[in-house]
Design a protein around this motif. Structure first.
Motif, PDB file in Angstrom:
ATOM      1  N   GLY A   1      11.690  24.888  31.064  1.00  0.00           N
ATOM      2  CA  GLY A   1      10.453  26.139  31.230  1.00  0.00           C
ATOM      3  C   GLY A   1      11.090  27.317  30.464  1.00  0.00           C
ATOM      4  O   GLY A   1      10.287  28.197  30.458  1.00  0.00           O
ATOM      5  N   GLY A   2      12.058  27.528  29.916  1.00  0.00           N
ATOM      6  CA  GLY A   2      12.737  28.716  29.261  1.00  0.00           C
ATOM      7  C   GLY A   2      11.762  28.814  27.996  1.00  0.00           C
ATOM      8  O   GLY A   2      11.637  28.002  27.210  1.00  0.00           O
ATOM      9  N   HIS A   3      11.561  30.174  27.525  1.00  0.00           N
ATOM     10  CA  HIS A   3      10.680  30.487  26.481  1.00  0.00           C
ATOM     11  C   HIS A   3      11.490  31.420  25.562  1.00  0.00           C
ATOM     12  O   HIS A   3      10.871  31.636  24.316  1.00  0.00           O
ATOM     13  CB  HIS A   3       9.492  30.968  26.766  1.00  0.00           C
ATOM     14  N   SER A   4      12.287  32.349  25.927  1.00  0.00           N
ATOM     15  CA  SER A   4      12.786  33.422  25.436  1.00  0.00           C
ATOM     16  C   SER A   4      13.956  32.967  24.261  1.00  0.00           C
ATOM     17  O   SER A   4      14.940  32.779  24.720  1.00  0.00           O
ATOM     18  CB  SER A   4      13.321  34.639  26.441  1.00  0.00           C
ATOM     19  N   ASN A   5      13.414  33.216  23.014  1.00  0.00           N
ATOM     20  CA  ASN A   5      14.617  32.931  22.014  1.00  0.00           C
ATOM     21  C   ASN A   5      15.607  34.056  21.919  1.00  0.00           C
ATOM     22  O   ASN A   5      16.776  33.747  21.740  1.00  0.00           O
ATOM     23  CB  ASN A   5      13.672  32.626  20.582  1.00  0.00           C
ATOM     24  N   TRP A   6      15.112  35.348  22.199  1.00  0.00           N
ATOM     25  CA  TRP A   6      16.198  36.532  22.256  1.00  0.00           C
ATOM     26  C   TRP A   6      17.133  36.157  23.439  1.00  0.00           C
ATOM     27  O   TRP A   6      18.211  36.440  23.006  1.00  0.00           O
ATOM     28  CB  TRP A   6      15.234  37.625  22.363  1.00  0.00           C
ATOM     29  N   LEU A   7      16.685  35.906  24.644  1.00  0.00           N
ATOM     30  CA  LEU A   7      17.545  35.687  25.699  1.00  0.00           C
ATOM     31  C   LEU A   7      18.624  34.319  25.361  1.00  0.00           C
ATOM     32  O   LEU A   7      19.767  34.555  25.611  1.00  0.00           O
ATOM     33  CB  LEU A   7      16.792  35.218  26.768  1.00  0.00           C
ATOM     34  N   GLN A   8      18.322  33.278  24.636  1.00  0.00           N
ATOM     35  CA  GLN A   8      19.098  32.331  24.356  1.00  0.00           C
ATOM     36  C   GLN A   8      20.014  32.764  23.473  1.00  0.00           C
ATOM     37  O   GLN A   8      21.112  32.196  23.531  1.00  0.00           O
ATOM     38  CB  GLN A   8      18.105  31.197  23.867  1.00  0.00           C
ATOM     39  N   ALA A   9      19.626  33.484  22.240  1.00  0.00           N
ATOM     40  CA  ALA A   9      20.723  33.776  21.373  1.00  0.00           C
ATOM     41  C   ALA A   9      21.385  34.771  22.055  1.00  0.00           C
ATOM     42  O   ALA A   9      22.673  35.000  21.662  1.00  0.00           O
ATOM     43  CB  ALA A   9      19.756  34.717  20.335  1.00  0.00           C
ATOM     44  N   LEU A  10      21.186  35.669  23.006  1.00  0.00           N
ATOM     45  CA  LEU A  10      21.924  36.703  23.778  1.00  0.00           C
ATOM     46  C   LEU A  10      23.072  35.860  24.426  1.00  0.00           C
ATOM     47  O   LEU A  10      24.321  36.261  24.576  1.00  0.00           O
ATOM     48  CB  LEU A  10      21.368  37.538  24.678  1.00  0.00           C
ATOM     49  N   MET A  11      22.801  34.780  24.789  1.00  0.00           N
ATOM     50  CA  MET A  11      23.878  33.834  25.618  1.00  0.00           C
ATOM     51  C   MET A  11      24.749  33.305  24.583  1.00  0.00           C
ATOM     52  O   MET A  11      26.168  33.067  25.227  1.00  0.00           O
ATOM     53  CB  MET A  11      22.960  32.866  26.452  1.00  0.00           C
ATOM     54  N   ASN A  12      24.483  33.159  23.421  1.00  0.00           N
ATOM     55  CA  ASN A  12      25.662  32.846  22.406  1.00  0.00           C
ATOM     56  C   ASN A  12      26.894  33.906  22.494  1.00  0.00           C
ATOM     57  O   ASN A  12      27.687  33.457  22.087  1.00  0.00           O
ATOM     58  CB  ASN A  12      25.105  32.581  20.987  1.00  0.00           C
ATOM     59  N   LEU A  13      26.532  35.154  22.737  1.00  0.00           N
ATOM     60  CA  LEU A  13      27.525  36.238  22.485  1.00  0.00           C
ATOM     61  C   LEU A  13      27.680  37.032  23.653  1.00  0.00           C
ATOM     62  O   LEU A  13      28.909  37.674  23.783  1.00  0.00           O
ATOM     63  CB  LEU A  13      26.706  37.041  21.580  1.00  0.00           C
ATOM     64  N   ALA A  14      27.087  37.223  24.756  1.00  0.00           N
ATOM     65  CA  ALA A  14      27.255  37.971  25.942  1.00  0.00           C
ATOM     66  C   ALA A  14      28.426  37.779  26.703  1.00  0.00           C
ATOM     67  O   ALA A  14      28.625  38.442  27.604  1.00  0.00           O
ATOM     68  CB  ALA A  14      25.894  37.981  26.851  1.00  0.00           C
ATOM     69  N   GLY A  15      28.924  36.515  26.551  1.00  0.00           N
ATOM     70  CA  GLY A  15      30.117  36.371  27.416  1.00  0.00           C
ATOM     71  C   GLY A  15      31.612  36.838  26.875  1.00  0.00           C
ATOM     72  O   GLY A  15      32.443  36.649  27.434  1.00  0.00           O
ATOM     73  N   PHE A  16      31.447  37.713  25.726  1.00  0.00           N
ATOM     74  CA  PHE A  16      32.659  38.329  25.273  1.00  0.00           C
ATOM     75  C   PHE A  16      33.490  39.049  26.249  1.00  0.00           C
ATOM     76  O   PHE A  16      34.845  39.126  26.354  1.00  0.00           O
ATOM     77  CB  PHE A  16      32.487  39.113  24.128  1.00  0.00           C
ATOM     78  N   PRO A  17      32.932  39.918  27.236  1.00  0.00           N
ATOM     79  CA  PRO A  17      33.777  40.390  28.192  1.00  0.00           C
ATOM     80  C   PRO A  17      34.711  39.939  29.117  1.00  0.00           C
ATOM     81  O   PRO A  17      35.732  40.249  29.430  1.00  0.00           O
ATOM     82  CB  PRO A  17      32.813  41.071  29.127  1.00  0.00           C
ATOM     83  N   LEU A  18      34.370  38.326  29.100  1.00  0.00           N
ATOM     84  CA  LEU A  18      35.472  37.578  29.623  1.00  0.00           C
ATOM     85  C   LEU A  18      36.605  37.500  28.861  1.00  0.00           C
ATOM     86  O   LEU A  18      37.801  37.076  29.498  1.00  0.00           O
ATOM     87  CB  LEU A  18      34.984  36.030  29.751  1.00  0.00           C
ATOM     88  N   LEU A  19      36.748  38.002  27.733  1.00  0.00           N
ATOM     89  CA  LEU A  19      38.117  37.916  26.805  1.00  0.00           C
ATOM     90  C   LEU A  19      38.661  39.251  27.105  1.00  0.00           C
ATOM     91  O   LEU A  19      39.918  39.338  26.730  1.00  0.00           O
ATOM     92  CB  LEU A  19      37.691  37.713  25.482  1.00  0.00           C
TER      93      LEU A  19
END
Length: 392
Positions: free
Chosen positions: A74-92
């Motif tokens: 049921g997800g629809h947001s392409n922008w949100l899915q693209a953001l998840m590709n990159l938003a985890g960088f603070p873990l580094l």
């Protein structure tokens, strides 16, 4: 690579050979067999390559399945899915808070010491340019994954090999051997075969309109070209601008790229207005709110593992090798779909997997041949140079 201690030790051996060449003939013959030049790739190099390869394969496979699950539920947001590709960088970021770890993982060998380091403005330009290119590619991949079945998506993603080979030829003087050609051919064919696997992986794309299907096709092609260009430019940046081979340089490339790309996608998320429907989307997610949050969280984490592996392979080998490993993971996704989504496993999937592994082994064997050739040349050169000082 040879560390500073090894270079110092070899220099001592060389000096002793020069000053004591007449002292003992037996010692002279022994010294002639000692290499004073850097040796070939070490066991630690192969260990790092194995680790980076596992990160790329596992990260890409799991992240793609999570992205597929997001749209199927049921997800629809392409922008949100693209953001998840990159938003985890603070873990580094904790890496920068451990001085001992940074010091241990930062050898100074193979760095260009005779030239001044690049200016802050130059580095910022590199990170911003690559970050925007990454953001563009991530969004296009997200659109493609939302509109296409996994089989077709994997097929088109295989074109990134051709794009990367083309860009590497012009930007990085990539040399092609029969084994490399064989690897590229087999990996491409293995992905192409997936288009004939039927409709078992069609999912949401099976009811996608023809117009959206064409959009997804074009977006995925453009994303593959963008990814191939990003890999080649990253390798070029390491060689021409950064000019040092340290783990911190790799981490900087990942973190700053991800920061710029995340900001760009975050702006796109708000500018497009998709952020307004996220709360409703979470409430209507078929697996529940907790599953929605966990899907996005783990997507961000595993994409960062993929990024570390990908940049690490560029750092240790080349952008083309990083792309070959990434292409190896393309047939893995349908296989994992059989396990987790209960899709049908047919003969074409099995053949595609075998061809992908064969292609990867072919490319890896070329690296093995290059390593042996380098070691032989270094030993012959070292023995020849020492012999000019220590005659038999």
């Amino acid at each position: 690579m040879v560390g500073p201690r090894e270079n110092s030790h070899d220099r001592i051996i060389w000096d002793r050979a020069v000053h004591h060449q007449d002292a003992n003939g037996a010692n002279s013959r022994s010294i002639r067999n000692t290499s004073v030049l850097p040796q070939g790739k070490s066991f630690n190099w192969w260990l790092r390559m194995t680790l980076y390869t596992c990160l790329v394969l596992s990260g890409q496979s799991v992240a793609t399945l999570l992205g597929r699950l997001y749209f199927d539920k049921g997800g629809h947001s392409n922008w949100l899915q693209a953001l998840m590709n990159l938003a985890g960088f603070p873990l580094l970021l904790p890496y920068y808070c451990i001085p001992a770890l940074r010091k241990r993982n930062n050898p100074t060998t193979n760095s260009v010491q005779s030239e001044p380091p690049p200016s802050t403005l130059t580095l910022a330009s590199v990170y911003v340019s690559l970050g925007l290119l990454v953001a563009f590619g991530c969004f296009l991949y997200s659109v493609g994954l939302s509109y296409l079945p996994v089989s077709t998506y994997s097929l088109i993603c295989a074109s990134q090999l051709a794009f990367n080979a083309l860009f590497s030829f012009f930007l990085n003087s990539q040399k092609f051997t029969p084994y490399i050609f064989n690897a590229l051919f087999l990996l491409t064919i293995s992905s192409v075969l997936l288009v004939f696997q039927g409709d078992s992986d069609s999912g949401a794309a099976g009811v996608t309109s023809k117009g959206k299907y064409v959009i997804g096709f074009l977006c995925t092609v453009a994303a593959s070209a963008s990814y191939g260009l990003t890999l080649s430019l990253t390798q070029l940046a390491f060689r021409k601008v950064i000019r040092k081979e340290t783990f911190t340089a790799v981490m900087d490339m990942i973190v700053y790229q991800s920061l710029i790309a995340s900001c760009a996608i975050f702006i796109g998320l708000f500018a497009s207005g998709e952020w307004k429907g996220l709360k409703k989307e979470m409430g209507e997610f078929k697996s529940g709110k907790v599953s929605y949050i966990m899907n996005l969280t783990w997507s961000a984490i595993v994409w960062q593992l993929f990024a570390i592996g990908g940049v690490g392979l560029i750092f240790e080998a080349s952008s083309l090798f990083s792309n070959v490993v990434s292409a190896l993971g393309l047939p893995v996704v349908p296989v994992l779909a059989v396990i987790f989504f209960h899709d049908k496993m047919d003969r074409i999937k099995i053949v595609a997997m075998v061809l992908a592994i064969w292609g990867f082994v072919s490319y890896l064997y070329q690296h093995y041949l290059d390593d042996r050739k380098a070691k032989t040349a270094e030993n012959e050169n070292a023995n020849g140079e020492v012999s000019t000082i220590l005659p038999p």
